[in-house]
Design a protein around this motif. Structure first.
Motif, PDB file in Angstrom:
ATOM      1  N   LYS A 184      45.746  75.308  33.235  1.00 26.80           N
ATOM      2  CA  LYS A 184      46.910  75.852  32.506  1.00 26.80           C
ATOM      3  C   LYS A 184      46.570  76.085  31.034  1.00 26.80           C
ATOM      4  O   LYS A 184      46.853  77.138  30.477  1.00 26.80           O
ATOM      5  CB  LYS A 184      48.048  74.815  32.545  1.00 26.80           C
ATOM      6  CG  LYS A 184      49.055  75.047  33.625  1.00 26.80           C
ATOM      7  CD  LYS A 184      50.058  73.908  33.754  1.00 26.80           C
ATOM      8  CE  LYS A 184      50.616  73.371  32.440  1.00 26.80           C
ATOM      9  NZ  LYS A 184      51.472  72.174  32.634  1.00 26.80           N
ATOM     10  N   TYR A 185      45.973  75.091  30.418  1.00 26.67           N
ATOM     11  CA  TYR A 185      45.697  75.185  28.980  1.00 26.67           C
ATOM     12  C   TYR A 185      44.634  76.241  28.680  1.00 26.67           C
ATOM     13  O   TYR A 185      44.555  76.775  27.583  1.00 26.67           O
ATOM     14  CB  TYR A 185      45.272  73.821  28.405  1.00 26.67           C
ATOM     15  CG  TYR A 185      46.377  72.789  28.484  1.00 26.67           C
ATOM     16  CD1 TYR A 185      47.710  73.149  28.277  1.00 26.67           C
ATOM     17  CD2 TYR A 185      46.105  71.454  28.770  1.00 26.67           C
ATOM     18  CE1 TYR A 185      48.731  72.222  28.363  1.00 26.67           C
ATOM     19  CE2 TYR A 185      47.123  70.509  28.849  1.00 26.67           C
ATOM     20  CZ  TYR A 185      48.431  70.907  28.648  1.00 26.67           C
ATOM     21  OH  TYR A 185      49.436  69.974  28.731  1.00 26.67           O
ATOM     22  N   VAL A 235      44.626  79.161  30.005  1.00 26.02           N
ATOM     23  CA  VAL A 235      45.392  80.398  29.828  1.00 26.02           C
ATOM     24  C   VAL A 235      46.029  80.426  28.432  1.00 26.02           C
ATOM     25  O   VAL A 235      46.009  81.439  27.735  1.00 26.02           O
ATOM     26  CB  VAL A 235      46.471  80.530  30.932  1.00 26.02           C
ATOM     27  CG1 VAL A 235      47.358  81.748  30.685  1.00 26.02           C
ATOM     28  CG2 VAL A 235      45.802  80.616  32.304  1.00 26.02           C
ATOM     29  N   GLY A 236      46.566  79.273  28.015  1.00 28.91           N
ATOM     30  CA  GLY A 236      47.137  79.178  26.663  1.00 28.91           C
ATOM     31  C   GLY A 236      46.078  79.410  25.599  1.00 28.91           C
ATOM     32  O   GLY A 236      46.327  80.038  24.567  1.00 28.91           O
ATOM     33  N   TRP A 237      44.887  78.923  25.863  1.00 31.51           N
ATOM     34  CA  TRP A 237      43.756  79.166  24.940  1.00 31.51           C
ATOM     35  C   TRP A 237      43.516  80.670  24.799  1.00 31.51           C
ATOM     36  O   TRP A 237      43.394  81.188  23.692  1.00 31.51           O
ATOM     37  CB  TRP A 237      42.479  78.475  25.453  1.00 31.51           C
ATOM     38  CG  TRP A 237      41.257  78.870  24.682  1.00 31.51           C
ATOM     39  CD1 TRP A 237      40.828  78.332  23.502  1.00 31.51           C
ATOM     40  CD2 TRP A 237      40.328  79.935  24.994  1.00 31.51           C
ATOM     41  NE1 TRP A 237      39.696  78.992  23.067  1.00 31.51           N
ATOM     42  CE2 TRP A 237      39.377  79.974  23.949  1.00 31.51           C
ATOM     43  CE3 TRP A 237      40.231  80.848  26.036  1.00 31.51           C
ATOM     44  CZ2 TRP A 237      38.322  80.896  23.942  1.00 31.51           C
ATOM     45  CZ3 TRP A 237      39.187  81.769  26.020  1.00 31.51           C
ATOM     46  CH2 TRP A 237      38.243  81.777  24.975  1.00 31.51           C
ATOM     47  N   TYR A 268      36.690  76.274  28.138  1.00 35.25           N
ATOM     48  CA  TYR A 268      37.121  75.968  29.498  1.00 35.25           C
ATOM     49  C   TYR A 268      36.312  76.794  30.491  1.00 35.25           C
ATOM     50  O   TYR A 268      35.904  77.914  30.188  1.00 35.25           O
ATOM     51  CB  TYR A 268      38.590  76.354  29.676  1.00 35.25           C
ATOM     52  CG  TYR A 268      39.563  75.464  28.934  1.00 35.25           C
ATOM     53  CD1 TYR A 268      39.862  74.192  29.415  1.00 35.25           C
ATOM     54  CD2 TYR A 268      40.197  75.894  27.768  1.00 35.25           C
ATOM     55  CE1 TYR A 268      40.775  73.380  28.757  1.00 35.25           C
ATOM     56  CE2 TYR A 268      41.103  75.082  27.104  1.00 35.25           C
ATOM     57  CZ  TYR A 268      41.394  73.835  27.600  1.00 35.25           C
ATOM     58  OH  TYR A 268      42.283  73.029  26.954  1.00 35.25           O
ATOM     59  N   ASN A 328      45.913  70.767  34.667  1.00 30.57           N
ATOM     60  CA  ASN A 328      46.290  70.954  33.258  1.00 30.57           C
ATOM     61  C   ASN A 328      45.246  71.765  32.510  1.00 30.57           C
ATOM     62  O   ASN A 328      45.577  72.649  31.723  1.00 30.57           O
ATOM     63  CB  ASN A 328      46.469  69.601  32.562  1.00 30.57           C
ATOM     64  CG  ASN A 328      47.824  68.996  32.877  1.00 30.57           C
ATOM     65  OD1 ASN A 328      48.756  69.714  33.233  1.00 30.57           O
ATOM     66  ND2 ASN A 328      47.923  67.687  32.768  1.00 30.57           N
ATOM     67  N   GLU A 329      43.980  71.484  32.774  1.00 35.24           N
ATOM     68  CA  GLU A 329      42.934  72.224  32.061  1.00 35.24           C
ATOM     69  C   GLU A 329      43.010  73.714  32.433  1.00 35.24           C
ATOM     70  O   GLU A 329      42.777  74.582  31.597  1.00 35.24           O
ATOM     71  CB  GLU A 329      41.550  71.639  32.389  1.00 35.24           C
ATOM     72  CG  GLU A 329      41.405  70.187  31.896  1.00 35.24           C
ATOM     73  CD  GLU A 329      40.060  69.883  31.265  1.00 35.24           C
ATOM     74  OE1 GLU A 329      39.609  70.663  30.407  1.00 35.24           O
ATOM     75  OE2 GLU A 329      39.453  68.862  31.636  1.00 35.24           O
TER      76      GLU A 329
END
Ligand SMILES: Cc1cc2nc3c(=O)[nH]c(=O)nc-3n(C[C@H](O)[C@H](O)[C@H](O)COP(=O)(O)OP(=O)(O)OC[C@H]3O[C@@H](n4cnc5c(N)ncnc54)[C@H](O)[C@@H]3O)c2cc1C
Lengths: 427, 105
Positions: A412-413, A415-417, A368, A409-410
């Protein structure tokens, strides 16, 4: 039982059509408890920390030692947000207690030499370590001098911030001290280099800071390459978030910088153009770490050729090289790629030491890049091994024209990554 | 997970010692293909797929739902930011293996 015995055992049993068991033979229980042996991993970054943990997870009986020079690890991922001021360096710093807790011996020392013949490595502290299998994930070093006057001393005036830490903080300090209306110059190196989208994410995060704090400023990217990672998606994002604050100049348009002058804070190209910057982020040309170069494990281009399934060096037996230092076909030099390679390498080593066949390799990458608040893009790929080469079987870059919901969304994801991959490394 | 694996390993050894019939599996002591495949998902979905907010957990997912969703991502029927680009990289047989695996995490 050594790995060799175990392999023979399976072969013999297979050949005999062994289906009825061993009758009264007494086998020591622990002989069947999986892989055993001593594995030393050098480098506690994305490749090394991941590899050490998966070696221990998949081979609980293995004696795994991780050797890392530093007492903690500062991730390059999310370091562009430290430069912009959105994050503090402490938020991207990780300790090694989780690895020790998982039963891995963690040694903080610098590896000063490798002896593949004697199967041992030398530590700067004076001792040496023996291994059955050695995994190296030491990352990159810089090719000082590829650009005239780009010497190690230049990094004080023109920081690269391409290894996270003091350099990241120096670049942040310079950016934050710059006057409104100043010019930031980013000079990406010629490919290949660590994190292909990194310079462009950095431009984005610097622009995010400047837009709020010093809106009359400009960012000039003088690129030694004809094109760059996620190009269309970055340019779309820059236009929508920052108007014309960021200007990208490709190699043939004058971007190919061949000399710098830290005293006058200028950089010049072949055409005789000289650009002056208030802040200059000069990212040096790159090669595999000196550790592997000094051990004679690199090819003529300065990187390590490996078997792309197991990551065993093509030069030294029982030495495996993963991460930025190795040549892994189309996989970009990213933290995610390094972790993906680490798991394939761990699977090959554990299976090998257990005397069983390694599973078919499987690799992926997800990188990302943050462009602005709630706006990120990505590049994704799934890879397979075909005829000894890693090939891409699916993936691509975020589409141009995506709705803001997708960008959000990208973001947000992403951060999850970060949370997932660092937990996978450090526990 | 790790404990479970150790237990099955010892059970396997005990079965051998006890003379019970078995067929030696090549990967019984090493790493299976599905474990290696699934490990690749952990970088975004957390250890053993258990999730790391805001990224969803995929552990314990019903296997039919898992397969259905992955296939819908791959075909474009289900809107997603990145999972289409991942799902397209696996065969149906592989997606079934992953579905089975995650249903048991
Ligand atoms: C600005 C920036 C942003 C990035 N963003 C992302 C991102 O969003 N996503 C992503 O996937 N990747 C990203 N990357 C790329 C990522 O950081 C690298 O690809 C990754 O760190 C490579 O892992 P590695 O294991 O090869 O090396 P490293 O992670 O650098 O680890 C090497 C380790 O080895 C140690 N070491 C080296 N030599 C020795 C020695 N002789 N003895 C003992 N220890 C030694 C070092 O101290 C270091 O800890 C980014 C990079 C940059 C610069």
């Amino acid at each position: 039982m050594t790995a060799y015995d175990r392999r023979d055992f399976l072969k013999v049993m297979g050949a005999a059509g062994m289906v009825t068991g061993l009758g009264g033979l007494m086998w020591p229980l622990e002989a069947f408890a999986g892989a055993s042996g001593k594995v030393v991993v050098v480098g506690g970054g994305f490749g090394g920390a991941t590899c050490a943990r998966y070696l221990k997870r998949w081979g609980p009986k293995l004696d795994v030692t991780l050797v890392e020079r530093d007492s903690s690890f500062i991730t390059c991922p999310f370091s562009n947000e430290v430069i912009s001021g959105e994050l503090e360096i402490s938020e991207i710093t990780h300790g090694y207690d989780g690895l020790a807790g998982a039963g891995i011996k963690v040694v903080h020392d610098e590896v000063s030499g490798i002896d593949p013949g004697g199967k041992s490595i030398k530590l700067k502290g004076g001792s040496s370590l023996k291994y059955d299998k050695l995994v190296l994930s030491p990352g990159i070093d810089f090719r000082w001098g590829s650009i005239e006057n780009d010497q190690i001393a230049t990094q004080e005036a023109m920081p690269h911030a391409w290894k996270a830490g003091a350099q990241t903080l120096l670049l942040r300090k310079q950016l934050h001290a710059m006057k409104d209306g100043g010019t930031v110059i980013i000079v990406p190196p010629k490919k290949p280099f660590r994190c292909p989208p990194g310079p462009y994410e950095r431009a984005s995060m610097m622009a995010s800071y400047l837009k709020t704090n010093k809106p009359k400023s400009k960012i000039l990217i003088l690129d030694a390459n004809p094109s760059h990672s996620k190009q269309a998606a970055f340019h779309e994002g820059w236009a929508s978030q920052y108007g014309n604050m960021i200007e990208w100049v490709k190699d043939s348009d004058g971007g190919d910088i061949n000399s710098v002058d830290p005293a006058s804070m200028t950089v010049s190209n072949d055409f005789g153009d000289t650009y002056k910057g208030d802040v200059i982020n000069l990212i040096p040309y790159q090669k595999a770490s000196l550790l592997v170069a000094n051990a004679g494990l690199t090819n003529k281009d300065g990187w390590c050729d490996v078997d792309m399934g197991s990551f065993e060096s093509k030069i030294a037996k029982d030495v495996y090289i993963i991460g930025d230092a190795c040549v892994a076909g189309p996989m970009p030099k990213s933290g995610h790629s390094s972790a993906s390679q680490a798991k394939n390498c761990a699977a090959a080593i554990v299976s090998g030491l257990a005397g069983s066949e390694a599973p078919e390799p499987t690799y992926n990458n997800t990188c990302y890049s943050q462009i602005g608040p709630k706006y990120a893009i990505s590049v994704v790929a799934v890879y397979r091994l075909k005829d000894g080469e890693i090939v891409k079987v699916s993936g691509g870059v975020s589409k141009v024209g995506n709705k803001s919901r997708v960008h959000k969304n990208e973001s947000k994801y992403r951060v999850g990554w970060y949370k997932s991959i660092t937990a996978d490394m450090f526990g | 997970m790790t404990n479970f694996r150790i237990i099955t390993r010892y059970a396997f050894a005990a079965a051998l010692v006890g003379g019970l019939g078995f067929t030696p599996g090549a990967s019984a002591e090493g790493v299976s293909r599905v474990e290696l495949m699934a490990s690749q998902c952990n970088s975004c979905h957390g250890i053993n797929g258990a999730g790391a907010k805001p990224n969803p957990s995929i552990a314990g997912e019903n296997k039919e739902d898992f397969l259905d969703l992955m296939q819908a991502f791959a075909s474009g029927d289900e809107p997603t930011s990145i999972m289409d680009r991942h799902a397209q990289g696996y065969t149906e047989a592989e997606l079934k293996m992953l579905a089975e695996y995650y249903s048991k995490q």
